[in-house]
Design a protein around this motif. Sequence first.
Motif, PDB file in Angstrom:
ATOM      1  N   PRO A 183      -0.202  -6.888  -7.476  1.00  0.00           N
ATOM      2  CA  PRO A 183       1.019  -7.676  -7.707  1.00  0.00           C
ATOM      3  C   PRO A 183       1.619  -8.283  -6.447  1.00  0.00           C
ATOM      4  O   PRO A 183       2.206  -9.359  -6.481  1.00  0.00           O
ATOM      5  CB  PRO A 183       1.985  -6.657  -8.339  1.00  0.00           C
ATOM      6  N   ASP A 184       1.484  -7.600  -5.310  1.00  0.00           N
ATOM      7  CA  ASP A 184       2.042  -8.107  -4.056  1.00  0.00           C
ATOM      8  C   ASP A 184       1.377  -7.385  -2.886  1.00  0.00           C
ATOM      9  O   ASP A 184       0.623  -6.432  -3.069  1.00  0.00           O
ATOM     10  CB  ASP A 184       3.566  -7.934  -4.004  1.00  0.00           C
ATOM     11  N   GLU A 185       1.675  -7.844  -1.666  1.00  0.00           N
ATOM     12  CA  GLU A 185       1.015  -7.286  -0.486  1.00  0.00           C
ATOM     13  C   GLU A 185       1.422  -5.845  -0.223  1.00  0.00           C
ATOM     14  O   GLU A 185       0.593  -5.021   0.190  1.00  0.00           O
ATOM     15  CB  GLU A 185       1.308  -8.140   0.748  1.00  0.00           C
ATOM     16  N   ALA A 186       2.697  -5.518  -0.459  1.00  0.00           N
ATOM     17  CA  ALA A 186       3.159  -4.160  -0.190  1.00  0.00           C
ATOM     18  C   ALA A 186       2.389  -3.140  -1.031  1.00  0.00           C
ATOM     19  O   ALA A 186       1.929  -2.109  -0.526  1.00  0.00           O
ATOM     20  CB  ALA A 186       4.655  -4.049  -0.462  1.00  0.00           C
ATOM     21  N   ARG A 187       2.232  -3.440  -2.320  1.00  0.00           N
ATOM     22  CA  ARG A 187       1.497  -2.509  -3.175  1.00  0.00           C
ATOM     23  C   ARG A 187       0.007  -2.516  -2.853  1.00  0.00           C
ATOM     24  O   ARG A 187      -0.666  -1.481  -2.959  1.00  0.00           O
ATOM     25  CB  ARG A 187       1.750  -2.837  -4.646  1.00  0.00           C
ATOM     26  N   ALA A 188      -0.515  -3.657  -2.440  1.00  0.00           N
ATOM     27  CA  ALA A 188      -1.917  -3.698  -2.041  1.00  0.00           C
ATOM     28  C   ALA A 188      -2.165  -2.761  -0.863  1.00  0.00           C
ATOM     29  O   ALA A 188      -3.102  -1.951  -0.874  1.00  0.00           O
ATOM     30  CB  ALA A 188      -2.311  -5.129  -1.676  1.00  0.00           C
ATOM     31  N   ARG A 189      -1.323  -2.842   0.150  1.00  0.00           N
ATOM     32  CA  ARG A 189      -1.515  -2.001   1.330  1.00  0.00           C
ATOM     33  C   ARG A 189      -1.297  -0.522   1.005  1.00  0.00           C
ATOM     34  O   ARG A 189      -2.018   0.348   1.509  1.00  0.00           O
ATOM     35  CB  ARG A 189      -0.570  -2.455   2.445  1.00  0.00           C
ATOM     36  N   GLU A 190      -0.325  -0.240   0.147  1.00  0.00           N
ATOM     37  CA  GLU A 190      -0.065   1.151  -0.230  1.00  0.00           C
ATOM     38  C   GLU A 190      -1.267   1.766  -0.945  1.00  0.00           C
ATOM     39  O   GLU A 190      -1.692   2.878  -0.632  1.00  0.00           O
ATOM     40  CB  GLU A 190       1.167   1.223  -1.133  1.00  0.00           C
ATOM     41  N   ALA A 220      -3.950  -1.750  -9.387  1.00  0.00           N
ATOM     42  CA  ALA A 220      -4.504  -3.100  -9.371  1.00  0.00           C
ATOM     43  C   ALA A 220      -4.528  -3.684 -10.773  1.00  0.00           C
ATOM     44  O   ALA A 220      -4.721  -2.975 -11.757  1.00  0.00           O
ATOM     45  CB  ALA A 220      -5.912  -3.082  -8.783  1.00  0.00           C
ATOM     46  N   ARG A 221      -4.340  -4.998 -10.864  1.00  0.00           N
ATOM     47  CA  ARG A 221      -4.405  -5.630 -12.178  1.00  0.00           C
ATOM     48  C   ARG A 221      -5.765  -6.265 -12.446  1.00  0.00           C
ATOM     49  O   ARG A 221      -6.019  -6.751 -13.542  1.00  0.00           O
ATOM     50  CB  ARG A 221      -3.297  -6.675 -12.316  1.00  0.00           C
ATOM     51  N   PHE A 222      -6.663  -6.243 -11.455  1.00  0.00           N
ATOM     52  CA  PHE A 222      -8.029  -6.719 -11.622  1.00  0.00           C
ATOM     53  C   PHE A 222      -8.876  -6.029 -10.566  1.00  0.00           C
ATOM     54  O   PHE A 222      -8.510  -6.021  -9.385  1.00  0.00           O
ATOM     55  CB  PHE A 222      -8.096  -8.240 -11.439  1.00  0.00           C
TER      56      PHE A 222
END
Length: 248
Positions: free
Chosen positions: A67-74, A37-39
């Motif tokens: 940065p994006d939804e894919a990384r958020a869900r991962e 996460a960046r924040f």
Amino acid sequence: MSVATLSLFRFASLRSRLWVIGQMALARRSAAWAGSARFVKLCGSGSGVGFTPQPNWSVWAIFAVWPDEARAREHIDRHPVFARWRSHAIEDWTIFLSPVSARGSWGGVNPLIDPSAERASRTAGPIAALTRATVRPQFALAFWRRVPDISKVIGSDPKVLFKIGIGEVPLLHQVTFSVWPDAESMAAFARQMGPHARAMQAVRDEGWFSEELYARFRVLGTAGAWGDKDPLADALAGAAAAGRRDAA
């Protein structure tokens, strides 16, 4: 395009609640979030659904921007911090959010600005609103005496789909988060909040806040359950069906 998440965790036992209080210091370390996460903000919750001075020791939250939804869900699924919190909680629920607008700052920055992705203010489907304020310590007691109980107003609105009050520091750092069926419902509620909005504006004019952030989001989806169900399942399914009809 950046994606924000609000993850809620419910802790039932005294032992698990004491554990998560310790995590509020340990999991804040920047090393815990390197490369993800960046924040990130770790928060407790209030006993109401908006600005409230009374803590709810069973519910805790993590707000993050990715940065994006894919990384958020991962990372929501696999990140060590989320995995540890999930292992101690009796239930957890995450809302995935696409920023529509944001003004102000949180911790000295606006974590939701994304210059490469301008989004329309009118968006179909559920809309989330986040209001965050830092109350100057010398005004904290006066603030809580003067400000109306806006949480009761939000909670009594039949159109609101979900609402919660969270914060980093009791009495000083307050966040109100709510989800509405559409932009029109949220705007109608804002128009009805005349006296409350005027009271909040008076507090701002007198300089009782040292920092504020106001953000709106499109709800992308959810994961997990809250109160043994997904509070937004029906609204998201309805929005998806409407989208399919419009595309046909």
